[in-house]
Design an enzyme around this catalytic site. Structure first.
Site, PDB file in Angstrom:
ATOM      1  N   ARG A 179     -10.965  20.523 -15.989  1.00  0.00           N
ATOM      2  CA  ARG A 179      -9.162  20.987 -16.068  1.00  0.00           C
ATOM      3  C   ARG A 179      -9.354  22.094 -14.062  1.00  0.00           C
ATOM      4  O   ARG A 179      -7.849  21.539 -13.855  1.00  0.00           O
ATOM      5  CB  ARG A 179      -8.883  21.951 -16.801  1.00  0.00           C
ATOM      6  N   CYS A 238      -6.337  31.885 -15.872  1.00  0.00           N
ATOM      7  CA  CYS A 238      -7.329  30.183 -16.398  1.00  0.00           C
ATOM      8  C   CYS A 238      -5.766  29.966 -16.996  1.00  0.00           C
ATOM      9  O   CYS A 238      -4.832  29.295 -16.066  1.00  0.00           O
ATOM     10  CB  CYS A 238      -7.582  30.804 -17.830  1.00  0.00           C
TER      11      CYS A 238
END
Length: 282
Positions: A179, A238
């Site tokens: 990611r 995040c």
């Protein structure tokens, strides 16, 4: 301020504390990004005396331009915590299923809100049951608490602050490597990372049993990413500020208690098309 050695508590120590004259307020915050709802697991069995709080519904604000899990309104948060029995003068222990993602975000939220004594059950309910300790399906009716939310107990980054930290300090991206590199993005509408951020995946903060690694191991891990005594400001983010909070807790355990959380994280960053996005390892 709570010292690093007091940020975690193991199952047997918690069991003894719950039988003492000054038991903590115990919060069950089991949660999963993709479900099922944590309340179902709570109703099936939880630590004796624990009160369930839903992270999505009660510990964060509504999703939108501030990200998927923005800060809650102080007044609304205060109402939720008081209803759960949280008081200024009583310690709090939070736990989840065992990955400690939701527990860390709850720890961070209470500390940001000004509560001085909050600990995470290391290893969550999985560690509790592994120790042979009992659970219950009984739902407690806690006495209302008197906790007053006082925002500012822990540092927060906005988008501009995250960019400044990435360029002049160390900004940690706590997501999985694929990611971070922008190879996949299963949740948000755009892939990549904040330019200048370094990838230190949350999964490496804990061992195979889900418990946090020793402080010395965490210090070494973060040092490899540039978090040294001489480093500038340090922050973490995040997708939406949950696993980023886990990394902030790990940084506290490693001795970096000034680490800031970019609460909006990637899910907020990408709402403004003028903000740059990086892919790969740049």
């Amino acid at each position: 301020m709570t010292l690093p050695d007091d940020l975690l508590i193991d199952a047997r120590a918690l069991s003894a504390l719950l039988r003492s004259d000054t038991p903590p307020t115990l919060l069950d915050v089991r949660w999963s990004l993709t479900g099922p709802p944590g309340r179902n697991a709570y109703q099936a069995g939880h630590l004796p005396g624990a009160v369930f709080i839903d992270l999505d519904a009660s510990l964060t604000g509504p999703p939108g331009t501030r990200g998927r899990h923005p800060l809650p309104a102080p007044g609304a948060l205060q109402d939720v915590l008081r209803a759960a029995g949280v008081s200024d003068s009583r310690s709090v222990v939070v736990y989840d299923v065992g990955d400690q993602w939701a527990a860390a975000r709850t720890w961070w939220t209470l500390r940001w809100a000004g509560h001085p004594d909050v600990r995470v059950l290391d290893g969550g309910i999985a560690a509790w049951t592994a120790a042979g300790l009992d659970t219950t399906a009984g739902i407690p009716a806690p006495e209302p608490g008197d906790f007053t939310v006082r925002p500012g107990g822990l540092p927060v980054l906005d988008a501009a602050g995250a960019a400044t930290t990435a360029s002049g300090g160390v900004l940690i991206d706590a997501r999985a490597p694929e990611r971070y590199r922008g190879e996949v993005e299963p949740i948000d509408t755009a892939a990549g990372h904040i330019p200048g951020a370094v990838n230190v995946p949350t999964a490496g903060n804990t061992g195979p049993d889900g418990r946090f690694r020793p402080a010395a191991d965490l210090r070494a891990r973060f040092a490899e990413a540039g978090v040294t005594p001489s480093a500038g400001p340090v922050g973490a983010y995040c997708g939406s500020g949950v696993t980023g909070a886990h990394t902030v807790l790990a940084l506290h355990l490693a001795g970096r208690q000034d680490a800031a959380l970019y609460v909006g994280s990637w899910s907020e960053w990408i709402t403004d098309e003028t903000r740059p996005r990086a892919t790969g390892t740049d």
